[in-house]
Design a protein around this motif. Sequence first.
Motif, mmCIF file in Angstrom:
data_model
loop_
_atom_site.group_PDB
_atom_site.id
_atom_site.type_symbol
_atom_site.label_atom_id
_atom_site.label_comp_id
_atom_site.label_asym_id
_atom_site.label_seq_id
_atom_site.Cartn_x
_atom_site.Cartn_y
_atom_site.Cartn_z
ATOM 1 N N GLU A 1 0.860 -1.183 0.000
ATOM 2 C CA GLU A 1 0.000 0.000 0.000
ATOM 3 C C GLU A 1 0.897 1.233 0.000
ATOM 4 O O GLU A 1 1.832 1.323 0.783
ATOM 5 N N PRO B 1 -2.573 6.619 -1.801
ATOM 6 C CA PRO B 1 -3.660 5.670 -2.032
ATOM 7 C C PRO B 1 -3.306 4.577 -3.041
ATOM 8 O O PRO B 1 -4.012 3.590 -3.167
ATOM 9 N N ARG C 1 -4.948 2.190 -8.519
ATOM 10 C CA ARG C 1 -5.238 3.502 -7.917
ATOM 11 C C ARG C 1 -5.683 3.355 -6.474
ATOM 12 O O ARG C 1 -5.480 4.240 -5.657
ATOM 13 N N ASP C 2 -6.302 2.240 -6.154
ATOM 14 C CA ASP C 2 -6.762 1.961 -4.793
ATOM 15 C C ASP C 2 -6.517 0.491 -4.507
ATOM 16 O O ASP C 2 -6.756 -0.359 -5.373
#
Length: 157
Positions: free
Chosen positions: A61, A64, A86-87
């Motif tokens: 991670e 974000p 993107r996430d």
Amino acid sequence: MTSDMRITWTVAGSGRADCTLEDRLVKVELTASYITNAPEELLTAVGRLVVGETETRAQFEAEPTAYRWIFYREGEDIWIRVLELRDGSDHDNRGTEIWSSQLGIDQLARTVIRCFDEVAQTYGESGYRGKWGEHFPRTELEALRRLWHAHHRSDNT
């Protein structure tokens, strides 16, 4: 098969690390945050492959952004895909493949073990904790090392 894979883990500051992944063809930079157990996930995923699991994953991670490692094993061969998302909760098909490779299980295990041995040598375990904010993944590193050595012994008998 692609050879000369190298992974470099550099603690960039409190709770942030840069991971360089490269082979003869491509070099990519990944970021990992300590909001997840990125180093432990990577070491554990490779350990699962060593013992014969045919598919596993690890995720970094970057808040974000996320980097998802997808591993497939067939026999002694490993296929790796790294997706940028993107996430972190996005499905694989929403990600962009930024790196892929095929190599042997021994090469992958050696590469990951070497990476974290270099981290321990560079920072020391207390220095790593001071910079990263979490303990060095000694348990996972040694588990992978033991599994890899056992795999070698079983191949040679």
